[in-house]
Scaffold this motif. Structure first.
Motif, PDB file in Angstrom:
ATOM      1  N   ASN A   1       0.812  -1.224   0.000  1.00  0.00           N
ATOM      2  CA  ASN A   1       0.000   0.000   0.000  1.00  0.00           C
ATOM      3  C   ASN A   1       0.843   1.271   0.000  1.00  0.00           C
ATOM      4  N   TYR A   2       1.966   1.238  -0.663  1.00  0.00           N
ATOM      5  CA  TYR A   2       2.845   2.399  -0.822  1.00  0.00           C
ATOM      6  C   TYR A   2       3.266   3.028   0.499  1.00  0.00           C
ATOM      7  N   SER A   3       3.544   2.206   1.492  1.00  0.00           N
ATOM      8  CA  SER A   3       4.085   2.699   2.756  1.00  0.00           C
ATOM      9  C   SER A   3       5.606   2.785   2.614  1.00  0.00           C
ATOM     10  N   ASN A   4       6.306   2.872   3.735  1.00  0.00           N
ATOM     11  CA  ASN A   4       7.766   2.889   3.703  1.00  0.00           C
ATOM     12  C   ASN A   4       8.272   1.533   3.239  1.00  0.00           C
ATOM     13  N   GLY A   5       9.400   1.532   2.547  1.00  0.00           N
ATOM     14  CA  GLY A   5       9.984   0.271   2.130  1.00  0.00           C
ATOM     15  C   GLY A   5      10.870   0.380   0.915  1.00  0.00           C
ATOM     16  N   PHE A   6      11.284  -0.783   0.415  1.00  0.00           N
ATOM     17  CA  PHE A   6      12.260  -0.880  -0.661  1.00  0.00           C
ATOM     18  C   PHE A   6      11.637  -1.289  -1.999  1.00  0.00           C
ATOM     19  N   SER A   7      12.356  -0.945  -3.062  1.00  0.00           N
ATOM     20  CA  SER A   7      12.075  -1.489  -4.389  1.00  0.00           C
ATOM     21  C   SER A   7      13.414  -1.885  -5.004  1.00  0.00           C
ATOM     22  N   LEU A   8      13.369  -2.832  -5.913  1.00  0.00           N
ATOM     23  CA  LEU A   8      14.558  -3.324  -6.607  1.00  0.00           C
ATOM     24  C   LEU A   8      14.252  -3.327  -8.096  1.00  0.00           C
ATOM     25  N   SER A   9      15.177  -2.835  -8.920  1.00  0.00           N
ATOM     26  CA  SER A   9      14.902  -2.742 -10.353  1.00  0.00           C
ATOM     27  C   SER A   9      16.160  -2.926 -11.184  1.00  0.00           C
TER      28      SER A   9
END
Length: 182
Positions: free
Chosen positions: A147-155
């Protein structure tokens, strides 16, 4: 030099946390890349990294703006060998790009970006030229946040840039990127 860049990004981050009403969903990230760099020379295989600050401004919820610093140097610099008297070409790149993001029903996303670059061409030992140009990026990734809270993404993505004056330096990089959203 690296110390100045680090303090600049810390300052940008602190300003973004103080001005939450003006900046939405700020993020900090970094990437490692491999690719090619070129000035008035044939393409040179390169390796390097990038750090960036990303945010959505208060007036826009579709385009995010990303300020970044990228350093890319000849691959041989990172291999064990006798380094005495050798010069390893490199580029330093500052960029400001706008990114469009397409989210899919799963947590997969695509991003495309374009913007301005300010590049320091050091492909020869006697060349030290700053040039203005355009940069383009595209990447696909996975967002670990709920839900688009704090956190990471990897791409994983590609980055291309070209300058318009002096040595018409350019680069093409394939990168692995991670980003943390606040």
């Amino acid at each position: 030099m690296i110390r100045k860049i680090f303090f600049t990004f810390i300052l940008l981050f602190n300003l973004s946390t103080l001005n939450k009403a003006q900046i939405q969903s700020p993020g900090l990230g970094g990437s490692l890349h491999i690719g090619s760099i070129s000035g008035n020379s044939p393409s040179i295989s390169s390796l390097g990294g990038s750090v960036f600050f990303d945010f959505y401004p208060w007036f826009e919820n579709v385009v995010s703006f990303r300020a970044s610093f990228t350093y890319s140097q000849m691959v041989e610099k990172f291999l064990p060998e006798n380094r005495s008297g050798k010069y390893y070409p490199f580029l330093k790149i500052y960029s400001l790009k706008g990114f469009f993001r397409q989210n899919f029903p799963s947590q997969v996303f695509l991003e495309e970006g374009a913007g301005l670059i300010y590049l320091n061409d050091r492909t020869f030992s006697d060349v030290n030229v700053w040039e203005v140009g355009a940069g383009f990026s595209a990447l696909a990734g996975y967002d670990f946040r709920k839900n688009y809270s704090n956190g990471f993404s990897l791409s994983l993505g590609v980055d291309y840039g070209v300058t318009f004056t002096h040595t018409t330096a350019n680069y093409f990089l394939i990168f692995l990127q991670t980003q943390y959203y606040f």
